[in-house]
Design an enzyme around this catalytic site. Structure first.
Site, short mmCIF file in Angstrom:
data_model
loop_
_atom_site.label_atom_id
_atom_site.label_comp_id
_atom_site.label_asym_id
_atom_site.label_seq_id
_atom_site.Cartn_x
_atom_site.Cartn_y
_atom_site.Cartn_z
N CYS A 33 37.16 44.40 38.63
CA CYS A 33 37.61 43.49 39.53
C CYS A 33 37.65 42.01 39.00
O CYS A 33 38.40 41.20 39.72
CB CYS A 33 36.62 43.45 40.70
N CYS A 102 29.90 47.29 41.31
CA CYS A 102 29.47 45.57 41.51
C CYS A 102 27.98 45.65 40.79
O CYS A 102 27.58 44.42 40.54
CB CYS A 102 29.61 45.17 42.93
FE1 FES Z 1 33.74 42.49 42.04
FE2 FES Z 1 32.01 43.64 43.54
S1 FES Z 1 34.22 43.53 43.76
S2 FES Z 1 31.65 42.79 41.68
#
Ligand code: FES
Length: 122
Positions: A33, A102
């Protein structure tokens, strides 16, 4: 989407910040992400006496960082190196499957910070 324990850790995260005279600092990015986390550790005689984190990340990243920094306080560096994201997720009584990635940030940042400490000691 998040259970009560995760919501509480996100709403009132512990150990937010940076230890100015840290003995080890680890900064990692999440390839999935693009979020970033930094963990700073204060270490005395190879025992973690303080841990803080700063993150540009989602609620799950903040909740797992808060929990992971709480868990490593009082651990030896060898014990902390064995801490896995699954243990942190278990402590939080679970995360939604799409949010498991995450929790890897905290595990990796702790490992980086310990490596930084070890490199500085050399
Ligand atoms: Fe990036 Fe959770 S979406 S750390």
């Amino acid at each position: 989407m998040y259970n009560e324990k995760v919501r509480e850790a996100f709403a009132h995260p512990k150990n937010v910040g940076f230890i100015e005279d840290a003995d080890g600092v680890g900064k990692v990015g999440n390839a999935t992400c693009g979020d970033i986390m930094e963990i700073s550790l204060k270490i005395k005689n190879d025992v973690i006496v303080d841990a803080k984190f700063r993150t540009f990340g989602c609620a799950a990243a903040i909740a797992t960082s808060s929990t992971a920094t709480e868990m490593v306080k009082g651990m030896t560096i060898d014990e902390a190196l064995k801490l896995t994201n699954s243990q942190v997720v278990k402590e939080l009584e679970g995360l939604p499957p799409q949010k498991i990635h995450c929790s890897v940030l905290a595990e990796e940042a702790i490992k980086e910070a310990i490596n930084d400490y070890r490199n500085k000691k050399k």
